[in-house]
Design a protein around this motif. Sequence first.
Motif, PDB file in Angstrom:
ATOM      1  N   TYR A 136       0.854  -1.186   0.000  1.00 23.39           N
ATOM      2  CA  TYR A 136       0.000   0.000   0.000  1.00 23.39           C
ATOM      3  C   TYR A 136       0.899   1.247   0.000  1.00 23.39           C
ATOM      4  O   TYR A 136       2.054   1.190   0.417  1.00 23.39           O
ATOM      5  N   TYR A 137       0.332   2.356  -0.463  1.00 23.27           N
ATOM      6  CA  TYR A 137       1.040   3.634  -0.332  1.00 23.27           C
ATOM      7  C   TYR A 137       0.032   4.708   0.046  1.00 23.27           C
ATOM      8  O   TYR A 137      -1.137   4.642  -0.326  1.00 23.27           O
ATOM      9  N   TYR A 138       0.519   5.681   0.778  1.00 18.58           N
ATOM     10  CA  TYR A 138      -0.357   6.726   1.303  1.00 18.58           C
ATOM     11  C   TYR A 138      -0.271   7.993   0.461  1.00 18.58           C
ATOM     12  O   TYR A 138       0.640   8.796   0.616  1.00 18.58           O
ATOM     13  N   GLU A 142       0.793  -3.950  -8.552  1.00 17.67           N
ATOM     14  CA  GLU A 142       0.376  -2.581  -8.319  1.00 17.67           C
ATOM     15  C   GLU A 142       0.008  -2.375  -6.858  1.00 17.67           C
ATOM     16  O   GLU A 142      -0.899  -3.030  -6.342  1.00 17.67           O
ATOM     17  N   PRO A 143       0.692  -1.460  -6.160  1.00 15.09           N
ATOM     18  CA  PRO A 143       0.319  -1.187  -4.769  1.00 15.09           C
ATOM     19  C   PRO A 143      -1.011  -0.445  -4.707  1.00 15.09           C
ATOM     20  O   PRO A 143      -1.382   0.274  -5.634  1.00 15.09           O
ATOM     21  N   VAL A 144      -1.717  -0.627  -3.618  1.00 14.33           N
ATOM     22  CA  VAL A 144      -3.043  -0.026  -3.449  1.00 14.33           C
ATOM     23  C   VAL A 144      -2.890   1.335  -2.785  1.00 14.33           C
ATOM     24  O   VAL A 144      -2.156   1.492  -1.801  1.00 14.33           O
ATOM     25  N   LYS A 145      -3.595   2.315  -3.309  1.00 13.06           N
ATOM     26  CA  LYS A 145      -3.522   3.670  -2.764  1.00 13.06           C
ATOM     27  C   LYS A 145      -4.414   3.810  -1.534  1.00 13.06           C
ATOM     28  O   LYS A 145      -5.565   3.388  -1.537  1.00 13.06           O
ATOM     29  N   ILE A 146      -3.870   4.413  -0.485  1.00 11.01           N
ATOM     30  CA  ILE A 146      -4.640   4.747   0.720  1.00 11.01           C
ATOM     31  C   ILE A 146      -4.890   6.252   0.691  1.00 11.01           C
ATOM     32  O   ILE A 146      -3.954   7.037   0.540  1.00 11.01           O
ATOM     33  N   THR A 147      -6.141   6.666   0.830  1.00 13.38           N
ATOM     34  CA  THR A 147      -6.490   8.075   0.623  1.00 13.38           C
ATOM     35  C   THR A 147      -6.681   8.883   1.899  1.00 13.38           C
ATOM     36  O   THR A 147      -6.733  10.103   1.844  1.00 13.38           O
ATOM     37  N   ASN A 148      -6.824   8.217   3.056  1.00 12.95           N
ATOM     38  CA  ASN A 148      -7.026   8.983   4.293  1.00 12.95           C
ATOM     39  C   ASN A 148      -6.391   8.254   5.475  1.00 12.95           C
ATOM     40  O   ASN A 148      -6.072   7.057   5.396  1.00 12.95           O
ATOM     41  N   GLU A 149      -6.236   8.976   6.564  1.00 13.85           N
ATOM     42  CA  GLU A 149      -5.531   8.440   7.727  1.00 13.85           C
ATOM     43  C   GLU A 149      -6.286   7.299   8.386  1.00 13.85           C
ATOM     44  O   GLU A 149      -5.677   6.337   8.857  1.00 13.85           O
ATOM     45  N   ASP A 150      -7.605   7.374   8.418  1.00 19.04           N
ATOM     46  CA  ASP A 150      -8.396   6.305   9.040  1.00 19.04           C
ATOM     47  C   ASP A 150      -8.183   4.987   8.320  1.00 19.04           C
ATOM     48  O   ASP A 150      -8.000   3.934   8.958  1.00 19.04           O
ATOM     49  N   SER A 151      -8.202   5.032   6.982  1.00 19.55           N
ATOM     50  CA  SER A 151      -7.981   3.805   6.204  1.00 19.55           C
ATOM     51  C   SER A 151      -6.585   3.261   6.451  1.00 19.55           C
ATOM     52  O   SER A 151      -6.382   2.046   6.551  1.00 19.55           O
ATOM     53  N   GLN A 167      -3.788  -2.243  11.240  1.00 18.14           N
ATOM     54  CA  GLN A 167      -4.284  -3.104  12.306  1.00 18.14           C
ATOM     55  C   GLN A 167      -4.632  -4.502  11.805  1.00 18.14           C
ATOM     56  O   GLN A 167      -4.539  -5.468  12.553  1.00 18.14           O
ATOM     57  N   LYS A 168      -5.024  -4.614  10.549  1.00 18.73           N
ATOM     58  CA  LYS A 168      -5.368  -5.931   9.987  1.00 18.73           C
ATOM     59  C   LYS A 168      -4.131  -6.785   9.737  1.00 18.73           C
ATOM     60  O   LYS A 168      -4.242  -8.012   9.594  1.00 18.73           O
ATOM     61  N   GLY A 169      -2.957  -6.144   9.630  1.00 13.98           N
ATOM     62  CA  GLY A 169      -1.724  -6.890   9.416  1.00 13.98           C
ATOM     63  C   GLY A 169      -1.538  -7.292   7.968  1.00 13.98           C
ATOM     64  O   GLY A 169      -2.302  -6.901   7.079  1.00 13.98           O
ATOM     65  N   ASP A 170      -0.491  -8.086   7.699  1.00 14.37           N
ATOM     66  CA  ASP A 170      -0.172  -8.561   6.348  1.00 14.37           C
ATOM     67  C   ASP A 170      -0.122  -7.398   5.362  1.00 14.37           C
ATOM     68  O   ASP A 170      -0.723  -7.438   4.289  1.00 14.37           O
ATOM     69  N   CYS A 171       0.634  -6.351   5.691  1.00 19.51           N
ATOM     70  CA  CYS A 171       0.677  -5.176   4.817  1.00 19.51           C
ATOM     71  C   CYS A 171       2.037  -4.496   4.904  1.00 19.51           C
ATOM     72  O   CYS A 171       2.714  -4.531   5.932  1.00 19.51           O
ATOM     73  N   VAL A 215       6.044   1.083   6.819  1.00 19.91           N
ATOM     74  CA  VAL A 215       5.246   0.699   7.980  1.00 19.91           C
ATOM     75  C   VAL A 215       4.728  -0.711   7.769  1.00 19.91           C
ATOM     76  O   VAL A 215       4.045  -0.991   6.780  1.00 19.91           O
ATOM     77  N   HIS A 216       5.049  -1.611   8.694  1.00 18.48           N
ATOM     78  CA  HIS A 216       4.625  -3.008   8.544  1.00 18.48           C
ATOM     79  C   HIS A 216       4.614  -3.674   9.910  1.00 18.48           C
ATOM     80  O   HIS A 216       5.600  -3.595  10.663  1.00 18.48           O
ATOM     81  N   PRO A 217       3.539  -4.321  10.283  1.00 19.14           N
ATOM     82  CA  PRO A 217       3.515  -5.063  11.548  1.00 19.14           C
ATOM     83  C   PRO A 217       4.382  -6.303  11.437  1.00 19.14           C
ATOM     84  O   PRO A 217       4.306  -7.028  10.445  1.00 19.14           O
ATOM     85  N   PRO A 218       5.225  -6.556  12.424  1.00 18.82           N
ATOM     86  CA  PRO A 218       6.041  -7.776  12.376  1.00 18.82           C
ATOM     87  C   PRO A 218       5.170  -9.004  12.566  1.00 18.82           C
ATOM     88  O   PRO A 218       4.089  -8.936  13.128  1.00 18.82           O
ATOM     89  N   LEU A 219       5.628 -10.129  12.062  1.00 19.11           N
ATOM     90  CA  LEU A 219       4.885 -11.380  12.215  1.00 19.11           C
ATOM     91  C   LEU A 219       5.557 -12.249  13.282  1.00 19.11           C
ATOM     92  O   LEU A 219       6.784 -12.372  13.302  1.00 19.11           O
ATOM     93  N   PRO A 220       4.803 -12.938  14.149  1.00 21.40           N
ATOM     94  CA  PRO A 220       3.347 -12.797  14.215  1.00 21.40           C
ATOM     95  C   PRO A 220       2.955 -11.432  14.777  1.00 21.40           C
ATOM     96  O   PRO A 220       3.694 -10.844  15.554  1.00 21.40           O
TER      97      PRO A 220
END
Length: 525
Positions: A442-444, A459-468, A474-478, A511-516
Amino acid sequence: MMKVERYLILFILVIPVLILRDFTPNNELKYLSIVDEALRDGHFFTFYNQGEIYADKPPLYFWLLMFSKWIWGEYSMFGLSLFSIIPALVSIYVMNKWVEAETGASTRWTASLMLFTSALFIGSGLVLRMDMLMCMFILLALYTFYKRYSGKGRPIDRFLLPFYVFMAIFSKGPVGIVVPLISMIVFLMVKKEIRHFGHYFGWREWGILSGFCIVWFSCIYLEGGSAYLNNLLFHQTINRAIDSFDHKKAFWYYGVTFWYAVAPWSLLYITTLVIAIKKKLLSTDKEKFFLSIIGSTFVVLSIFSAKLDIYMLPVFPFCTYLTILLLPKEKEKWVSFTLYIPIVALTIAPAALFFIERKPGIPDSPFIYIAVALLFMFSLTACWLLYRKQMYKAINCTALGILATLFTGAFALPQVNPYIGLTTAAEKAQDICEQEEIDHYYYYRFRSGENMDVFLHEEPVKITNEDSLLNIYQKGDCMIFLKEKDVMRSQTLQERLKKIHHEKIGNYYLVHPPLPVQYSETSLP
């Protein structure tokens, strides 16, 4: 003619930049993404950027990028840069050939150095753009016309003139036909020979040019349909000229940009030209033609709605070489004074390095200090040469100092590249994703983020706002790319980054949550 070794010197002095520089995200990376999409989908006359029609540019330059990838097996910065720097050197060669009868080898070397070190000319020769390619073909077209006008043309020139005009169009677009045709018309009007225009660009030439265009437009129609053709011919051409949707600037725009576009020689060019016009020193057809090209192009491009400083690129060679032709006729002290100002400025400029606060995080490099020391020494020497009234040597010394500074400073690029482009950040992100089995990029918001597919192969997915952004984390795998300036503009993001897992690479945060995923430690409050 100027020896080939001198062209080789110019080439060698920019090689480190061609090899070590990263791709800029906003244009260069976009072009590579467009080429990848064309190769993937089998399009060769119509181009798309992330599925959207991209009729801004003709195909020639994209074909060259495809050819380079086929030769090198990847997008090599050096290989791709050849399609800018070689046309730049060919343009210098054409201009040297053009003034060979009126100048000596040493004078042409001075002209070559002046043109090559003009800010926008050398900049266009080092970046991945099609403008220098267009400039080369426009110069070839105008040179071919002048040979025919002066009675030195060959039978094949009747074919080459419209061919060069078409290749200029095929490189960049309508500027490729506007500049040469208007220049020829204005010159013939000055000479009171406009009725002979058909002799140089008559039915045969128009037929050849039209034939090439018809073949091109037919291929576009067969591959992309009427919608793409309409976008190319009307939206990108007529609309840009009359009421541009992009790059819309005021009429006087080029009067402002010229001063820095040909720096550090702009004062010399303007002063020399003003004196020549005032004292009626423009006596030869060649000088009048050069002035016709400069004046007509400046006026016509100023009338057009869409303006970019780089559109004036074909004018710069004529500014340089008309100055070189006129300098022997001018004895005014003002001419030398116009060189003192930029040369003294270049002498003082290195001292500013020690007083300017360096941006935190940008690595220090000894090559930068060596480069500015070289600039200081060359510029100081040039001041001394000017004092001794050795103007041409002072010009040579200044230009070589600029090139020596560029050559040396380029070795600092590997350290600076993370602040220029996205290659380092993308490669680091890929390594992390492979190790931690992250599947989604993803990219902001930042411009050209979608074109990271060149590196990521998706193709990375665009993030358009801070809430998203926060929800996705929080969902992880990103793997989320954030640009530093976007973070600095948001107090919320600054606070969140202190509490979540991230890494800083140049101007970007990964920005990426470590696994697990340990939400108790890394999740957002």
